[in-house]
Scaffold this motif. Structure first.
Motif, PDB file in Angstrom:
ATOM      1  N   LEU A   8       0.799  -1.220   0.000  1.00  0.00           N
ATOM      2  CA  LEU A   8       0.000   0.000   0.000  1.00  0.00           C
ATOM      3  C   LEU A   8       0.834   1.273   0.000  1.00  0.00           C
ATOM      4  O   LEU A   8       0.402   2.289  -0.558  1.00  0.00           O
ATOM      5  CB  LEU A   8      -0.972  -0.029   1.174  1.00  0.00           C
ATOM      6  N   GLU A   9       2.012   1.242   0.595  1.00  0.00           N
ATOM      7  CA  GLU A   9       2.874   2.426   0.526  1.00  0.00           C
ATOM      8  C   GLU A   9       3.349   2.707  -0.903  1.00  0.00           C
ATOM      9  O   GLU A   9       3.188   3.831  -1.400  1.00  0.00           O
ATOM     10  CB  GLU A   9       4.053   2.299   1.487  1.00  0.00           C
ATOM     11  N   PRO A  10       3.947   1.733  -1.609  1.00  0.00           N
ATOM     12  CA  PRO A  10       4.363   2.046  -2.986  1.00  0.00           C
ATOM     13  C   PRO A  10       3.197   2.301  -3.923  1.00  0.00           C
ATOM     14  O   PRO A  10       3.309   3.120  -4.853  1.00  0.00           O
ATOM     15  CB  PRO A  10       5.169   0.809  -3.402  1.00  0.00           C
ATOM     16  N   LEU A  11       2.068   1.642  -3.694  1.00  0.00           N
ATOM     17  CA  LEU A  11       0.894   1.901  -4.531  1.00  0.00           C
ATOM     18  C   LEU A  11       0.394   3.324  -4.327  1.00  0.00           C
ATOM     19  O   LEU A  11       0.093   4.037  -5.297  1.00  0.00           O
ATOM     20  CB  LEU A  11      -0.205   0.897  -4.175  1.00  0.00           C
ATOM     21  N   ALA A  12       0.327   3.774  -3.078  1.00  0.00           N
ATOM     22  CA  ALA A  12      -0.117   5.136  -2.796  1.00  0.00           C
ATOM     23  C   ALA A  12       0.853   6.152  -3.398  1.00  0.00           C
ATOM     24  O   ALA A  12       0.428   7.187  -3.936  1.00  0.00           O
ATOM     25  CB  ALA A  12      -0.242   5.349  -1.291  1.00  0.00           C
TER      26      ALA A  12
END
Length: 244
Positions: A147-151
Motif C-alpha cells: 500500500l505504501e508504494p501503490l499510494a
C-alpha cells in the motif's frame, strides 16, 4: 494480542473460497487452476516496469475502471481502482490469518495481477510460503510492501491526496474485517491493531468507523455516497478540497 486458530496453509488456499471473490487467491501451477497468461507482478506495477503487453500497467487499469464506470476524471477512477486493490490485499491477508493462523508470503514480487480483469481484482500467487498471521507481519507485508508504494504511484500520477488514499486503505481493511465478523472476534481485533498504525490511525472515526475522507465515488454518474463516507449525502458540487 489476537489468538487465532493455527492450521497449515494448503497449496490452493481452499479455505478462502467460500468467503467470496475478494478473499480468493489462486496459485500459479496449481492442478486445480488453469494457469493464466503471463501477468505482471505487483512489484513491476509499483516500479512501473511491466511487460510490454500492457505498457504502463497502472494507467491501463485506471482507464479500464474509468471506462466501466464512466468516470468523468481519471483521478476518480484511480481512487476506485486503488480501493479495489487494497480491499483484495487486506481480504486475503485477514482471511488467511483468521482461517489458518498464518498468511502466505504476499510480497509484491510473488503476486501477479491481471489489470484487464473485472472486479474484484484478479490476483495469482506464485507459491504458498507461510508467514505468521499476526498484525506485525501483515503490516510489513500488506501496508509497507504494497500500500505504501501503490499510494506513492497514485499520488504522483493522479494527484490523489494521501489522506484519501490512506482513507481508502482503512475503509478496505474495515470492510474485510466486517465480512469475516461472523467467524469470531479475531478479524475485528486484528483489524483494530492494524488500524492503530500511524499511516492509518485517525483515518476512520474510532466509534463509527466512518471515514474522514471520501473515495470520490459520489462523483461518478449516479454514484451517491458509500456507507462509511464522510459525507451523509452527495455534495452538489465537486469540491476538490473536500474530497480528501
Amino acid at each position: 494480542m489476537v489468538l487465532l486458530l493455527v492450521v497449515d496453509l494448503d497449496p490452493d488456499l481452499m479455505a478462502l473460497r467460500p468467503l467470496g471473490g475478494f478473499f480468493v487467491l489462486r496459485t500459479l501451477g496449481s492442478p486445480a487452476e488453469a494457469s493464466p497468461p503471463a501477468l505482471p507482478t505487483l512489484a513491476q506495477v509499483y516500479e512501473n516496469r511491466p511487460p510490454d503487453v500492457y505498457g504502463n500497467t497502472m494507467t491501463f487499469r485506471v482507464r479500464k475502471v474509468a471506462g466501466a464506470l464512466h468516470a468523468p476524471e481519471p483521478r476518480i477512477a484511480a481512487s476506485i481502482a486503488h480501493l479495489g486493490l487494497a480491499a483484495r490485499l487486506w481480504s486475503v491477508a485477514l482471511g488467511c490469518a483468521v482461517l489458518y493462523g498464518h498468511i502466505p508470503d504476499l510480497s509484491p514480487h510473488r503476486l501477479h495481477w491481471d489489470p484487464d480483469a473485472s472486479a474484484p481484482d484478479d490476483l495469482w500467487l506464485d507459491t504458498v510460503q507461510p508467514l505468521p498471521g499476526d498484525a506485525a507481519t501483515i503490516t510489513e507485508v500488506v501496508l509497507h510492501g504494497h500500500l505504501e508504494p501503490l499510494a506513492a504511484r497514485l499520488h504522483a500520477e493522479y494527484r490523489l491526496a494521501t489522506g484519501l488514499l490512506w482513507g481508502n486503505a482503512s475503509s478496505a481493511l474495515a470492510g474485510a474485517a466486517r465480512q469475516l465478523g461472523h467467524r469470531g472476534t479475531g478479524a475485528r481485533e486484528l483489524a483494530a491493531e492494524l488500524l492503530a498504525h500511524p499511516l492509518l490511525a485517525g483515518t476512520l472515526d474510532s466509534t463509527t468507523l466512518r471515514r474522514r475522507s471520501c473515495c470520490l465515488y459520489y462523483r461518478l454518474p449516479g454514484g451517491g455516497v458509500c456507507g462509511d463516507c464522510c459525507f451523509t449525502r452527495a455534495p452538489r458540487s465537486s469540491p476538490r478540497g473536500a474530497s480528501g
